[in-house]
Design a protein around this motif. Structure first.
Motif, PDB file in Angstrom:
ATOM      1  N   GLU A 664       0.844  -1.189   0.000  1.00 47.02           N
ATOM      2  CA  GLU A 664       0.000   0.000   0.000  1.00 47.02           C
ATOM      3  C   GLU A 664       0.887   1.250   0.000  1.00 47.02           C
ATOM      4  OE1 GLU A 664      -3.310   0.241  -0.157  1.00 47.02           O
ATOM      5  OE2 GLU A 664      -3.512  -1.949  -0.292  1.00 47.02           O
ATOM      6  N   LYS A 665       0.534   2.214  -0.868  1.00 46.50           N
ATOM      7  CA  LYS A 665       1.336   3.429  -0.969  1.00 46.50           C
ATOM      8  C   LYS A 665       1.212   4.265   0.303  1.00 46.50           C
ATOM      9  CE  LYS A 665       2.168   7.435  -3.959  1.00 46.50           C
ATOM     10  NZ  LYS A 665       1.749   8.156  -5.183  1.00 46.50           N
ATOM     11  N   VAL A 666       2.347   4.567   0.917  1.00 44.95           N
ATOM     12  CA  VAL A 666       2.347   5.379   2.141  1.00 44.95           C
ATOM     13  C   VAL A 666       3.228   6.614   2.021  1.00 44.95           C
ATOM     14  CG1 VAL A 666       1.810   3.449   3.688  1.00 44.95           C
ATOM     15  CG2 VAL A 666       4.201   3.977   3.131  1.00 44.95           C
ATOM     16  N   GLY A 667       3.847   6.826   0.863  1.00 45.09           N
ATOM     17  CA  GLY A 667       4.699   8.002   0.758  1.00 45.09           C
ATOM     18  C   GLY A 667       5.370   8.113  -0.582  1.00 45.09           C
ATOM     19  N   LEU A 668       6.189   9.135  -0.713  1.00 44.30           N
ATOM     20  CA  LEU A 668       6.950   9.334  -1.941  1.00 44.30           C
ATOM     21  C   LEU A 668       8.295   9.942  -1.592  1.00 44.30           C
ATOM     22  CD1 LEU A 668       6.975  12.624  -2.757  1.00 44.30           C
ATOM     23  CD2 LEU A 668       4.600  12.139  -3.235  1.00 44.30           C
ATOM     24  N   ILE A 669       9.229   9.780  -2.524  1.00 44.39           N
ATOM     25  CA  ILE A 669      10.572  10.326  -2.344  1.00 44.39           C
ATOM     26  C   ILE A 669      11.104  10.689  -3.718  1.00 44.39           C
ATOM     27  CG2 ILE A 669      11.571   8.020  -2.410  1.00 44.39           C
ATOM     28  CD1 ILE A 669      13.790   9.002  -0.571  1.00 44.39           C
ATOM     29  N   GLY A 670      11.784  11.846  -3.816  1.00 42.97           N
ATOM     30  CA  GLY A 670      12.306  12.219  -5.119  1.00 42.97           C
ATOM     31  C   GLY A 670      13.043  13.537  -5.103  1.00 42.97           C
ATOM     32  N   GLY A 671      13.627  13.848  -6.265  1.00 37.72           N
ATOM     33  CA  GLY A 671      14.322  15.114  -6.424  1.00 37.72           C
ATOM     34  C   GLY A 671      13.403  16.131  -7.070  1.00 37.72           C
ATOM     35  N   LEU A 672      13.580  17.393  -6.690  1.00 40.63           N
ATOM     36  CA  LEU A 672      12.780  18.437  -7.310  1.00 40.63           C
ATOM     37  C   LEU A 672      13.095  18.533  -8.793  1.00 40.63           C
ATOM     38  CD1 LEU A 672      12.592  21.633  -5.046  1.00 40.63           C
ATOM     39  CD2 LEU A 672      10.826  19.933  -5.482  1.00 40.63           C
ATOM     40  N   HIS A 673      12.075  18.756  -9.601  1.00 39.97           N
ATOM     41  CA  HIS A 673      12.244  18.956 -11.042  1.00 39.97           C
ATOM     42  C   HIS A 673      13.090  20.207 -11.267  1.00 39.97           C
ATOM     43  CE1 HIS A 673      11.272  19.676 -15.256  1.00 39.97           C
ATOM     44  NE2 HIS A 673      10.790  18.422 -15.308  1.00 39.97           N
ATOM     45  N   PRO A 674      13.973  20.216 -12.276  1.00 40.07           N
ATOM     46  CA  PRO A 674      14.792  21.407 -12.541  1.00 40.07           C
ATOM     47  C   PRO A 674      13.981  22.695 -12.652  1.00 40.07           C
ATOM     48  CG  PRO A 674      15.578  19.561 -13.842  1.00 40.07           C
ATOM     49  CD  PRO A 674      14.332  19.100 -13.159  1.00 40.07           C
ATOM     50  N   ALA A 675      12.777  22.614 -13.228  1.00 43.69           N
ATOM     51  CA  ALA A 675      11.938  23.813 -13.335  1.00 43.69           C
ATOM     52  C   ALA A 675      11.533  24.312 -11.954  1.00 43.69           C
ATOM     53  CB  ALA A 675      10.708  23.513 -14.189  1.00 43.69           C
ATOM     54  N   GLU A 676      11.236  23.386 -11.041  1.00 48.68           N
ATOM     55  CA  GLU A 676      10.883  23.769  -9.671  1.00 48.68           C
ATOM     56  C   GLU A 676      12.087  24.364  -8.953  1.00 48.68           C
ATOM     57  OE1 GLU A 676       7.940  23.577  -7.815  1.00 48.68           O
ATOM     58  OE2 GLU A 676       6.996  23.230  -9.755  1.00 48.68           O
ATOM     59  N   ARG A 677      13.269  23.758  -9.157  1.00 50.06           N
ATOM     60  CA  ARG A 677      14.475  24.295  -8.511  1.00 50.06           C
ATOM     61  C   ARG A 677      14.737  25.719  -8.974  1.00 50.06           C
ATOM     62  NH1 ARG A 677      17.332  19.462 -10.088  1.00 50.06           N
ATOM     63  NH2 ARG A 677      18.843  20.819 -11.138  1.00 50.06           N
ATOM     64  N   LYS A 678      14.556  25.978 -10.250  1.00 53.63           N
ATOM     65  CA  LYS A 678      14.780  27.312 -10.791  1.00 53.63           C
ATOM     66  C   LYS A 678      13.777  28.304 -10.209  1.00 53.63           C
ATOM     67  CE  LYS A 678      15.252  29.829 -15.158  1.00 53.63           C
ATOM     68  NZ  LYS A 678      15.204  29.734 -16.638  1.00 53.63           N
ATOM     69  N   LYS A 679      12.545  27.855 -10.061  1.00 53.93           N
ATOM     70  CA  LYS A 679      11.498  28.708  -9.510  1.00 53.93           C
ATOM     71  C   LYS A 679      11.837  29.160  -8.099  1.00 53.93           C
ATOM     72  CE  LYS A 679       6.577  28.492  -8.256  1.00 53.93           C
ATOM     73  NZ  LYS A 679       5.366  27.640  -8.293  1.00 53.93           N
ATOM     74  N   TYR A 680      12.405  28.248  -7.325  1.00 50.74           N
ATOM     75  CA  TYR A 680      12.728  28.562  -5.926  1.00 50.74           C
ATOM     76  C   TYR A 680      14.203  28.903  -5.726  1.00 50.74           C
ATOM     77  CZ  TYR A 680       8.103  26.840  -4.609  1.00 50.74           C
ATOM     78  OH  TYR A 680       6.757  26.682  -4.466  1.00 50.74           O
ATOM     79  N   ASP A 681      14.971  28.981  -6.806  1.00 51.78           N
ATOM     80  CA  ASP A 681      16.384  29.339  -6.752  1.00 51.78           C
ATOM     81  C   ASP A 681      17.152  28.379  -5.841  1.00 51.78           C
ATOM     82  OD1 ASP A 681      18.603  30.756  -7.476  1.00 51.78           O
ATOM     83  OD2 ASP A 681      18.368  32.305  -5.937  1.00 51.78           O
ATOM     84  N   LEU A 682      16.955  27.079  -6.090  1.00 51.97           N
ATOM     85  CA  LEU A 682      17.603  26.043  -5.293  1.00 51.97           C
ATOM     86  C   LEU A 682      18.542  25.218  -6.156  1.00 51.97           C
ATOM     87  CD1 LEU A 682      14.516  24.767  -3.271  1.00 51.97           C
ATOM     88  CD2 LEU A 682      16.447  26.043  -2.329  1.00 51.97           C
ATOM     89  N   LYS A 683      19.561  24.641  -5.502  1.00 49.42           N
ATOM     90  CA  LYS A 683      20.433  23.679  -6.181  1.00 49.42           C
ATOM     91  C   LYS A 683      19.753  22.310  -6.115  1.00 49.42           C
ATOM     92  CE  LYS A 683      24.538  26.283  -4.740  1.00 49.42           C
ATOM     93  NZ  LYS A 683      25.781  26.251  -3.942  1.00 49.42           N
ATOM     94  N   GLU A 684      20.545  21.233  -6.303  1.00 50.81           N
ATOM     95  CA  GLU A 684      19.983  19.888  -6.193  1.00 50.81           C
ATOM     96  C   GLU A 684      19.236  19.762  -4.867  1.00 50.81           C
ATOM     97  OE1 GLU A 684      20.010  17.038  -8.012  1.00 50.81           O
ATOM     98  OE2 GLU A 684      20.940  17.918  -9.784  1.00 50.81           O
ATOM     99  N   THR A 685      17.941  19.449  -4.949  1.00 49.24           N
ATOM    100  CA  THR A 685      17.100  19.389  -3.753  1.00 49.24           C
ATOM    101  C   THR A 685      16.247  18.128  -3.805  1.00 49.24           C
ATOM    102  OG1 THR A 685      17.011  21.797  -3.612  1.00 49.24           O
ATOM    103  CG2 THR A 685      15.322  20.575  -2.416  1.00 49.24           C
ATOM    104  N   PHE A 686      16.158  17.417  -2.671  1.00 48.97           N
ATOM    105  CA  PHE A 686      15.410  16.172  -2.605  1.00 48.97           C
ATOM    106  C   PHE A 686      14.414  16.246  -1.455  1.00 48.97           C
ATOM    107  CE2 PHE A 686      19.273  15.357  -4.830  1.00 48.97           C
ATOM    108  CZ  PHE A 686      18.897  14.524  -5.867  1.00 48.97           C
ATOM    109  N   VAL A 687      13.244  15.645  -1.700  1.00 52.23           N
ATOM    110  CA  VAL A 687      12.172  15.692  -0.718  1.00 52.23           C
ATOM    111  C   VAL A 687      11.615  14.293  -0.498  1.00 52.23           C
ATOM    112  CG1 VAL A 687      11.534  18.053  -1.327  1.00 52.23           C
ATOM    113  CG2 VAL A 687      10.423  16.141  -2.490  1.00 52.23           C
TER     114      VAL A 687
END
Length: 801
Positions: A664-687
């Motif tokens: 059963e799905k209980v969560g997710l894990i991944g890196g922010l899309h490059p477009a999202e990183r640019k929007k928030y002015d972030l480097k490699e970011t993982f959530v």
């Protein structure tokens, strides 16, 4: 509140107690003593000196060569750089061998070729704070009175053979903001009497009412009194008065101002002295200010007043802000000869509002805010008149001009001894209760099974029965309250299983180096369902304060990403945050949103930065996955959790996985899309975000500890050629199923995609661990088990390199 014990001795006998012992008794009775300060600070060899002569140093413009007598004709040469040193002065001298605050040791020395046998000291060099040193001596040495005897103990003369107690008062104990209030407290603790100052002075035949009239137009001032003292001589205060004030943290000015400050500290009653001639009129009018009316206060700042501010005027213009600070236009100066002493009772609310609006807080305003003793107002004015006559040579005019509508009736509290004992859980006798109340100087009568208590007006904090309970308890001794078990002591409290696991989850995150963040539950329509792995109907506020905070969130990630961006914008190059909070999904039967507790994290920047080893590692997908795996390991769920490739809007398509518990799905894990990183002015970011409620409520088998293996394990490594699209997790699962019970562990330790591999292929290397806890494995057993694995891999299309 700073309490000089030398000053306190005037009112209560404490000579038989060491300062530390007295501090302990006061603390145990309910007023915490924050510090016991020895004002002498271990100083030695500090004496009175007489400057016989002063000459300019031949080789230094700012130094003087002084000949100083330090007792019995002993004249020593001392080099001094103070600008105010002069022949004929009595000064403080630290002789060679003396120890001063800060570990300073005085030695014989040569300064520009001239011998110096000691040091002429300023008060700051003796450990007195610069803010309380008289302005005349703030930038130079301290000059003693002419009657000081050379060679005598200078520390005794200037009051440094003293100990100061720093009291940490709670807001309700305004009575202890005065020396007399502290004296009453100490006397009650020690079962002694308080020696109050005797007030006696002579008056002239002239009457005060012939010089000044008082009119009160504002109800915020129920009592205002004025006394007039003529022919005062403005001068320095006696040494004892100056050093009592400095010990209390107050800077001396002149004898008139010092007397008002002395009584402020002694009685807790603020007074103010006006220059009678500067008033220009023969009346004082207490009224509310006019909107926009201005006054220059004693700190030389112009203040703009509001219509609800209470002011003291001369009938034409303000001369003081009531209860806060006097005006510069009526200040006592060196030319003052006639003084008007103001003693008043101002409402605490009015003073606090004015003080806060003007950003002007004083010792006076602090006491009016908390409440002064209404029965000490006029008494303080009489005490001031006495001291002005004794210390300033003043002539006190007969009578006091006053407007007095103040209710001075003591508060009455009626309480039964049974009520007191029931609240304390103990049995204190009626005699002990009466003895304690008498020590506190409360008027008490026992009648019909009740204690009828008239509380002195100095104790503004005593209003209800529970206040009497507290007074009885603290003076009887908190240590005397018996230790008892609760009635249902077998029902021991503790954390629920869910609470304990939640605490484990927080510890895992913090142990991995993440800081806890707390973000808003309300968000915008754009972000409400972003990154939500179980999106349902949203809940909107009927009357939101803004569009940005109008909808309840369904994911923790958006605000965590915003928080990371906020920190990076402020030069935090690496961010690691987590949050435990609720998301709000759909509606329950009661038409309320269903709350589900989640845990989420965001990491960005460097994960390892060891400058001394030249090692720098940035965060990646596997760092985030490692933190998540640590969480499942601590909760005992590792064997039940799997990861599947997933696609989530806003996350990198090749670095995103869904987290499954028992499928059963209980969560997710991944890196922010490059477009999202640019929007928030972030480097490699993982959530990552996990349904914390689901994993904490999952049933887990009890931990069974196994003995440390006595027999060795055997490992086999295999490298497999796979299609690039084949997840390593699928292959790992095939290996686990094909392996016999001897296969204990499977790990990926290498992935290769390069020139020596076909474009659509990759090489994945696995390490397999075989182990039998009961005996040493033979090669034949391992080969047989490994062959089964290889066969299963071949059937799945995996090619062994």
């Amino acid at each position: 509140m700073l309490v000089s014990l030398n000053w306190l001795k005037q009112y209560v006998d404490i000579d038989h107690l060491a300062p530390q012992d007295l501090a302990e008794k006061i603390t145990r009775s309910g007023i915490e003593v924050d510090a016991v300060i020895d004002r002498s600070q271990g100083m030695t060899n500090v004496v009175v000196g007489y400057v016989v002569s002063k000459e300019k140093h031949p080789d230094a413009d700012k130094l003087n060569v002084c000949q100083v007598e330090v007792g019995e004709g002993d004249v020593r040469q001392i080099i001094c750089g103070a600008p105010n040193v002069a022949a004929g002065q009595k000064v403080i001298v630290a002789l060679p061998g003396a120890r001063l605050p800060g570990g300073v040791k005085i030695k014989k020395a040569k300064m520009r070729g001239q011998e110096s046998n000691g040091m002429i000291c300023s008060l700051q060099e003796l450990g007195i704070e610069g803010r309380v040193v008289p302005k005349d001596y703030a930038d130079g040495i301290y000059v003693l009175p002419e009657d000081a005897v050379p060679g005598s103990d200078a520390l005794e003369l200037i009051g440094l053979r003293d100990t100061v107690l720093e009291l940490g008062l709670t807001p309700n104990r305004s009575d202890a903001l005065s020396m007399l209030g502290v004296a009453y407290e100490v006397a009650a603790i020690l079962s002694q009497e308080v020696n109050l100052p005797e007030i006696q002075y002579n008056t002239t035949s002239e009457k005060a009412e012939d010089y000044i009239q008082v009119r009160v137009e504002a109800k915020e001032n129920p009592l205002y009194a004025a006394k007039v003292v003529k022919n005062v001589k403005i001068a320095q205060s006696p040494l004892w008065l100056q050093h009592y004030l400095m010990a209390a943290g107050v800077r001396p000015h002149n004898n008139v101002v010092d007397i008002t400050n002395y009584i402020l500290m002694e009685y807790g009653q603020p007074l103010h002295a006006f220059d009678y001639d500067a008033l220009k009129t023969n009346e004082i009018v207490v009224r509310l200010a006019k909107e926009g009316e201005k006054i220059i206060t004693l700190d030389d700042q112009e203040r703009t007043l509001k219509a609800h501010n209470l002011v003291i005027t001369n009938g034409e213009e303000p001369v003081a802000i009531a209860g806060v600070m006097g005006g510069a236009n009526s200040e006592v100066t060196s030319d003052t000869t006639t003084v008007v002493i103001e003693a008043a009772y101002f409402e605490g609310f009015s003073v606090r509002r004015t003080s806060k609006e003007l950003g002007l807080r004083s010792d006076s305003s602090a006491r009016f805010e908390k409440g002064v003793d209404p029965n000490r107002v006029l008494l303080a004015a009489e005490r001031a008149a006495q001291l002005l006559q004794e210390l300033a040579g003043g002539e006190v005019l007969e009578g006091t001009v006053a407007v007095d509508d103040l209710d001075k009736t003591p508060a009455r509290v009626v309480v039964s001894p049974d009520f007191i004992n029931a609240r304390l859980g103990m049995k204190i006798s009626l005699e002990d209760m009466l003895e304690i109340l008498n020590r506190l100087k409360f008027d008490v009568e026992a009648a019909n099974g009740f204690l009828i208590i008239d509380v002195p007006t100095r104790r503004q904090d005593i209003k209800i029965e529970e206040d009497i309970v507290e007074e009885i308890a603290r003076l009887y001794g908190y240590d005397e309250i018996p230790m008892t078990l609760p009635v249902n002591y077998e029902q021991v409290g503790g954390l629920t299983s869910y609470q304990a696991k939640r605490r484990i989850a927080r510890n895992v995150m913090e142990g991995a180096g993440l800081y806890q963040a707390v973000t808003y539950s309300l968000t915008s329509e754009e972000l409400a369902q972003k990154f939500a792995f179980k999106a349902e109907a949203t809940t909107k506020l009927l009357m939101p304060m803004s569009e940005e905070r109008s909808i309840l969130r369904q994911s923790l990630i958006p605000h965590l990403v915003e928080t990371a961006s906020y920190n990076v914008a402020r030069k935090a190059d690496s961010v690691a945050l987590y949050e435990v909070g609720s998301v709000f999904l759909g509606q329950t039967a009661e038409e309320l949103p269903y709350e589900e507790e989640h845990i989420a994290l965001v990491i960005s920047g460097k994960w390892v930065d060891n400058a001394w080893q030249g090692e720098k590692l940035t965060v990646d997908f596997f760092v985030a996955k490692g933190i998540v795996e640590s969480l499942f390991e601590k909760l005992g769920l590792t064997e039940r959790v799997t990861y599947e490739k997933a696609t989530v809007e806003g996350l990198h398509p090749g670095q995103t996985a869904a987290i499954l518990l028992d499928g059963e799905k209980v969560g997710l894990i991944g890196g922010l899309h490059p477009a999202e990183r640019k929007k928030y002015d972030l480097k490699e970011t993982f959530v990552a975000e996990i349904n914390l409620q689901a994993i904490l409520e999952a049933e887990v088998e009890e931990i069974v500890y196994k003995p440390i293996p006595r027999f060795p394990a055997i490992t086999r490594d295999i490298a497999l050629v796979l299609d690039r699209s084949t997840p390593a997790g699928e292959i790992s699962e095939i290996i686990r199923k094909a392996g016999t019970k001897l296969l204990k562990d499977v790990k990926v330790f290498d992935v290769y995609e390069g020139d020596k591999m076909e474009a659509d292929k990759k090489s994945v290397a696995f390490s397999l661990t075989y182990f039998n806890p009961e005996r040493t494995l033979t090669d034949e057993e391992v080969v047989n088990a490994h062959e089964k694995v290889l066969k299963a891999l071949a059937e799945a299309g995996a090619e062994v390199r």
